[in-house]
Scaffold this active site. Structure first.
Site, PDB file in Angstrom:
ATOM      1  N   LYS A 133      13.403  -2.972 -32.633  1.00 21.39           N
ATOM      2  CA  LYS A 133      14.627  -2.343 -33.128  1.00 21.39           C
ATOM      3  C   LYS A 133      14.602  -2.208 -34.648  1.00 21.39           C
ATOM      4  O   LYS A 133      15.071  -1.208 -35.204  1.00 21.39           O
ATOM      5  CB  LYS A 133      15.847  -3.158 -32.689  1.00 21.39           C
ATOM      6  CG  LYS A 133      17.175  -2.624 -33.227  1.00 21.39           C
ATOM      7  CD  LYS A 133      18.348  -3.438 -32.726  1.00 21.39           C
ATOM      8  CE  LYS A 133      19.658  -2.877 -33.291  1.00 21.39           C
ATOM      9  NZ  LYS A 133      20.851  -3.579 -32.757  1.00 21.39           N
ATOM     10  N   HIS A 270      -7.208  21.016  -0.191  1.00 22.98           N
ATOM     11  CA  HIS A 270      -5.921  21.355  -0.811  1.00 22.98           C
ATOM     12  C   HIS A 270      -4.744  20.671  -0.111  1.00 22.98           C
ATOM     13  O   HIS A 270      -3.722  21.295   0.164  1.00 22.98           O
ATOM     14  CB  HIS A 270      -5.727  22.862  -0.852  1.00 22.98           C
ATOM     15  CG  HIS A 270      -6.678  23.560  -1.780  1.00 22.98           C
ATOM     16  ND1 HIS A 270      -6.714  23.311  -3.136  1.00 22.98           N
ATOM     17  CD2 HIS A 270      -7.639  24.485  -1.545  1.00 22.98           C
ATOM     18  CE1 HIS A 270      -7.638  24.053  -3.698  1.00 22.98           C
ATOM     19  NE2 HIS A 270      -8.232  24.764  -2.758  1.00 22.98           N
TER      20      HIS A 270
END
Length: 505
Positions: A133, A270
């Site tokens: 922070k 596929h």
């Protein structure tokens, strides 16, 4: 200048601490870390000396003290902060080096609930979040892999503001991952099967892929630490780097072949199976599967549910394949296949279940994985299936579960004869399946048909009968079920309802 060091994983910490010491940082440390550094001649201030408060509750409380966190969160650009820490005689902390208790590693150990929760770190994440922070002033380092380059940049004076931001980002990412891991692990441990309003899924980056589904898309492989099995945990024994699409096809292939107890071969292209067969051995299963649609199998992914031997490897080496998946390979098979340098060989040891996740705009769809074959088998026709028809129907039903909707499978004697996938009309999927079967010379008389969802009209049944299909398996549930069953009975066919749909999108 002051650095706080508190690490569970001591890898590389001694060298990094020495680098900080050489740069003039005063080192504050805790417990075992302080002891290690002191043993190697570094001057260390123990946290309890700094705070005037001892470690308590068996080490549960070490750094949770205003002297520590004010030293980290102090903003040197805010006049009030400067006045306060001067009044309270608190010295700023400029570097924080922390890693966390190994909760993830302990999940695979035979620990009791109480033993496991002791590895939930409290002080570490708090230190990391506070430091991240305040990245404008504080440098936070949570990953031992960063020690070397951070030390070098500190020595040369080249550590940039962007470097600080990056390290803060890593710290927040680690604490988010850590908390998500704990949340998901405890939901399982506590047998909570509902999602909370605030949900997090822990994911760890395995590696960046060459690209995503297409070359213009970036792609990554992420691991779920709560799944110990699966395609991402498999061993790539040889071949080119796995691609995004390789993982998708290999996963479908491996899951489907794992459905069978008899020797089985699955070929995927596929995302859709294009040939599936059972055999007396893997070689016969492969030969049957490849004959279903040899054209589509070119450049495909092939999976087996048992050991690949030399004879089978020789057949595989004779054709162009992207990937071979199997639980084991003989040494002779590996030697044969090693001549195909680009062929990827995957050792797949099984899979576990988690969430099935799909991206939609603005969010994600979560669902349980589709793990049920059928709720019950109900013969709804006048004629009951023969033993052979029932065996083939159950085989085709398993295959159908892994095909994109609308999906149909024509099968006979433990092999697919024709597969129809992805059409927007179910009867069109059947037409495609029949066309493929006819193209490769299969006699469909006495074959069976599986559909992953109900037939909305009798047209598919009439078409199936016209080519010799004698038995049908489907979920049922259409408002025209009676009409469909009537067509089956008119043609002296048989039909089984599974009462379970298997849409796949």
């Amino acid at each position: 200048m002051r650095a706080l060091i508190s690490v569970y994983n001591k890898e590389g910490i001694l060298e990094f601490a020495k680098a900080l010491d050489d740069l003039g940082y005063e080192i504050v440390s805790t417990g075992g870390t302080a002891e290690l550094l002191s043993q190697h001649g570094l001057k260390v201030i123990k946290v309890e000396e700094l705070t005037g408060f001892p470690e308590i509750l068996g080490g549960r409380v070490k750094t949770l003290h205003p002297t520590i966190h004010a030293g980290i969160l102090y903003r040197d650009w805010v006049e009030g902060d400067t006045l306060q820490i001067q009044e309270l005689n608190i010295k700023p902390i400029d570097v924080v080096v922390v890693n966390l208790y190994p909760f993830e590693n302990k999940l695979n150990q035979d620990l009791t609930e109480q033993e496991l929760v002791e590895f939930i770190d409290i002080g570490g994440p708090t230190l990391l979040r506070a430091s991240a922070k305040n990245f404008y002033r504080v440098l936070v380092v949570c990953d031992p892999k960063d020690y070397s380059w951070v030390a070098q940049k500190l020595k040369s004076g080249n550590l940039s503001f962007q470097d600080r931001k990056y390290l803060a980002y890593k710290a927040f990412s680690l604490t988010a991952y850590y908390d998500a891991l704990i949340s998901r692990a405890l939901s399982s441990l506590f047998e909570i099967d509902q999602l909370s309003e605030h949900f997090a899924l822990p994911l760890r980056l395995a590696n960046a892929l060459r690209y995503g589904e297409n070359p213009h898309q970036k792609g990554w492989l992420l691991l779920n630490p709560l799944e110990n099995l699966g395609i991402t945990r498999s061993k790539v024994l040889q071949g080119k780097e796995m691609s995004f699409n390789n993982y998708l096809d290999a996963d479908t292939c491996a899951k489907l072949v794992s459905e069978f107890q008899k020797p089985a071969c699955v070929i995927v292209k596929h995302g859709n199976p294009c040939g599936v067969a059972l055999g007396e051995d893997l070689l016969s299963a492969f030969e049957k599967a490849i004959s279903t649609d040899p054209e589509s199998a070119f450049g495909g992914v092939v999976a087996f549910n048992d050991r690949v031997d030399k004879a089978l490897a020789g057949k595989l080496a004779d054709m162009f394949l992207e990937i071979v998946v199997a639980p084991e390979y003989s040494q002779e098979a590996l030697e044969v296949l090693s001549k195909k340098k680009n062929l990827r060989l995957i050792q797949f040891m099984g899979y576990s279940y988690a969430f099935d996740i799909k991206k939609v705009s603005g969010g994600y769809l979560f669902q349980e994985e589709d793990t049920i074959d059928y709720q019950k088998l109900e013969v709804v026709s006048q004629r009951h299936p023969t033993h052979e028809e029932m065996e083939d129907m159950l085989f085709a039903w398993k295959v159908c579960k892994y095909i994109k909707s609308n999906a149909v499978v024509i099968a006979k004697d433990g092999r697919t004869l024709g597969i129809g996938s992805g059409n927007v009309s179910r009867v069109d999927s059947l037409r495609c399946a029949i066309s493929r079967a006819v193209r490769y010379g299969f006699d469909l008389k006495g074959s069976v048909l599986a559909s992953e969802a109900f037939f909305p009209f009798r047209d598919s049944i009439d078409l199936a009968h016209s080519v010799g299909i004698s038995a049908v398996i489907q979920p049922g549930g259409s408002i025209r079920d009676k009409e469909v069953i009537q067509a089956v009975n008119e043609h002296s066919m048989c039909m089984v309802f599974t009462h379970t749909r298997h849409f796949r999108h």
